[in-house]
Design a protein around this motif. Structure first.
Motif, PDB file in Angstrom:
ATOM      1  N   SER A  18       0.809  -1.221   0.000  1.00 24.51           N
ATOM      2  CA  SER A  18       0.000   0.000   0.000  1.00 24.51           C
ATOM      3  C   SER A  18       0.845   1.275   0.000  1.00 24.51           C
ATOM      4  N   GLU A  67      -4.243  -6.141   3.532  1.00 28.91           N
ATOM      5  CA  GLU A  67      -4.261  -4.923   2.744  1.00 28.91           C
ATOM      6  C   GLU A  67      -2.879  -4.340   2.490  1.00 28.91           C
ATOM      7  N   ASP A  68      -1.875  -4.756   3.237  1.00 35.25           N
ATOM      8  CA  ASP A  68      -0.535  -4.184   3.073  1.00 35.25           C
ATOM      9  C   ASP A  68       0.509  -5.291   3.090  1.00 35.25           C
TER      10      ASP A  68
END
Length: 115
Positions: A18, A67-68
């Protein structure tokens, strides 16, 4: 047919998936700049699990933590060209890790498929 190209330097840049550079993924910006610099090539590898300075484990196994994920950008070229590229990273990196490893490169001829 193989052609030994001899000694090379492998640059590996570890960032988070991200991480951004002006609304663009940081890993994509690194690849773009490596291409502009005329380096031999760059590849991006997405990790399935890892942790960094934050000590938080990111894993693809848990939806809330996926997400990361860790990303590695790998460039292999001769040492002077890789070292000349390092100042480009200075302007991009706000976190992450960069490693440099000597290696031996073996190039395979491109273009036509063997057969």
């Amino acid at each position: 047919m193989t052609e030994r190209t001899g000694r090379a330097l492998r640059l590996t840049v570890f960032v988070g998936e991200s991480d951004q550079w002006h609304h663009r993924p940081l890993y994509a910006e690194i690849v773009h700049r490596a291409h502009q610099a005329g380096l031999a090539g760059a590849s991006v590898f997405r990790g399935i699990e890892g942790f960094g300075a934050s000590s938080m484990v990111h894993t693809s196994r848990l939806l809330s933590l996926s997400e990361d994920l860790p990303v590695a950008v790998v460039v292999v070229d001769d040492e002077p060209r890789v070292r000349a590229f390092l100042p480009e990273l200075d302007g991009l990196m706000t976190g992450g890790l960069v490693t440099l490893d000597p290696c031996e490169a073996v190039r395979y001829g491109g273009g036509e498929a063997a057969g």
